[in-house]
Design a protein around this motif. Structure first.
Motif, PDB file in Angstrom:
ATOM      1  N   THR A   1       5.404 -11.629   0.088  1.00  0.00           N
ATOM      2  CA  THR A   1       4.435 -10.835   0.831  1.00  0.00           C
ATOM      3  C   THR A   1       4.151  -9.530   0.081  1.00  0.00           C
ATOM      4  OG1 THR A   1       6.145  -9.709   2.143  1.00  0.00           O
ATOM      5  CG2 THR A   1       5.223 -11.747   3.055  1.00  0.00           C
ATOM      6  N   SER A   2       2.996  -8.984   0.336  1.00  0.00           N
ATOM      7  CA  SER A   2       2.620  -7.664  -0.178  1.00  0.00           C
ATOM      8  C   SER A   2       1.972  -6.916   0.973  1.00  0.00           C
ATOM      9  CB  SER A   2       1.629  -7.783  -1.336  1.00  0.00           C
ATOM     10  OG  SER A   2       2.186  -8.498  -2.399  1.00  0.00           O
ATOM     11  N   ILE A   3       2.705  -5.974   1.521  1.00  0.00           N
ATOM     12  CA  ILE A   3       2.220  -5.241   2.680  1.00  0.00           C
ATOM     13  C   ILE A   3       2.343  -3.751   2.393  1.00  0.00           C
ATOM     14  CG2 ILE A   3       2.548  -4.810   5.145  1.00  0.00           C
ATOM     15  CD1 ILE A   3       3.690  -7.715   5.294  1.00  0.00           C
ATOM     16  N   GLY A   4       1.225  -3.057   2.462  1.00  0.00           N
ATOM     17  CA  GLY A   4       1.226  -1.617   2.203  1.00  0.00           C
ATOM     18  C   GLY A   4       1.726  -1.270   0.823  1.00  0.00           C
ATOM     19  N   GLY A   5       1.431  -2.130  -0.156  1.00  0.00           N
ATOM     20  CA  GLY A   5       1.868  -1.871  -1.522  1.00  0.00           C
ATOM     21  C   GLY A   5       3.315  -2.232  -1.799  1.00  0.00           C
ATOM     22  N   VAL A   6       4.013  -2.767  -0.798  1.00  0.00           N
ATOM     23  CA  VAL A   6       5.418  -3.150  -0.963  1.00  0.00           C
ATOM     24  C   VAL A   6       5.504  -4.668  -1.045  1.00  0.00           C
ATOM     25  CG1 VAL A   6       7.725  -3.076   0.062  1.00  0.00           C
ATOM     26  CG2 VAL A   6       6.187  -1.112   0.307  1.00  0.00           C
ATOM     27  N   ARG A   7       6.016  -5.164  -2.159  1.00  0.00           N
ATOM     28  CA  ARG A   7       6.183  -6.610  -2.354  1.00  0.00           C
ATOM     29  C   ARG A   7       7.587  -7.011  -1.909  1.00  0.00           C
ATOM     30  NH1 ARG A   7       4.662 -11.040  -6.214  1.00  0.00           N
ATOM     31  NH2 ARG A   7       6.597 -12.122  -6.635  1.00  0.00           N
ATOM     32  N   ARG A   8       7.649  -8.073  -1.128  1.00  0.00           N
ATOM     33  CA  ARG A   8       8.940  -8.585  -0.645  1.00  0.00           C
ATOM     34  C   ARG A   8       8.994 -10.090  -0.873  1.00  0.00           C
ATOM     35  NH1 ARG A   8      11.204  -3.988   0.434  1.00  0.00           N
ATOM     36  NH2 ARG A   8      10.787  -2.905   2.368  1.00  0.00           N
TER      37      ARG A   8
END
Length: 158
Positions: A49-56
């Motif tokens: 996932t990529s949410i708010g510039g944070v990849r997890r």
């Protein structure tokens, strides 16, 4: 941990709504921030996932699945901590209620801030609207997985 609960009515049969939801690798077509889902086996999926510039990246395990009724999962590794359940209820032959409940534990300042501002709730609501559009337009329409997964530990199910 924050709990999000949203429901939507889709104009397709129960079977079609359920079958489409079991096509996990199609989730990036209607879930914002989901880049890729790889189904590892009947129980396990790998998410990017990529949410708010944070990849997890994280893995989930399906802990309970009953065809045309429910799918319940939990994260099992990675930085993302969540569990949830999606339930399907027939309203008539061509209308189905889809209800999604998720418990999410935001990590990091950006995610905690997003949660405090209600962004997680809005994202889930948007994902359900996009699922409605996707399934009603035919989606991938590639069948579904109709097996049964029983919970190993009844305490792990929502």
């Amino acid at each position: 941990m924050s709990t999000v609960k949203e429901a939507i009515e889709v104009e397709v049969s129960l079977r079609k709504a359920y079958d489409q939801w079991t096509q996990f690798e199609e989730f990036p077509n209607f879930m914002e921030g989901v880049d890729e889902v790889t189904q590892l086996d009947d129980r396990h999926n790998h998410w990017i996932t990529s949410i708010g510039g944070v990849r997890r990246e994280f893995d989930t395990e399906i802990v309970d699945q009953l065809a045309d009724d429910r799918i319940t999962w939990r994260s099992i590794d990675g930085e993302t901590r969540q569990r949830g359940s999606v339930r399907f209820e027939p309203l008539d032959d061509m209308h189905t209620r889809v209800e999604l409940t998720m418990d999410v534990e935001p990590t990091g300042m950006a995610e905690k801030g997003a949660d405090a501002l209600g962004l997680i709730d809005r994202r889930v609501k948007g994902d359900l609207r996009r699922f409605k559009d996707y399934v009603e337009s035919g989606g991938a329409d590639s069948g579904g997985w109709r097996g049964r997964i029983r919970p190993e530990d009844p305490g792990s199910v929502l």
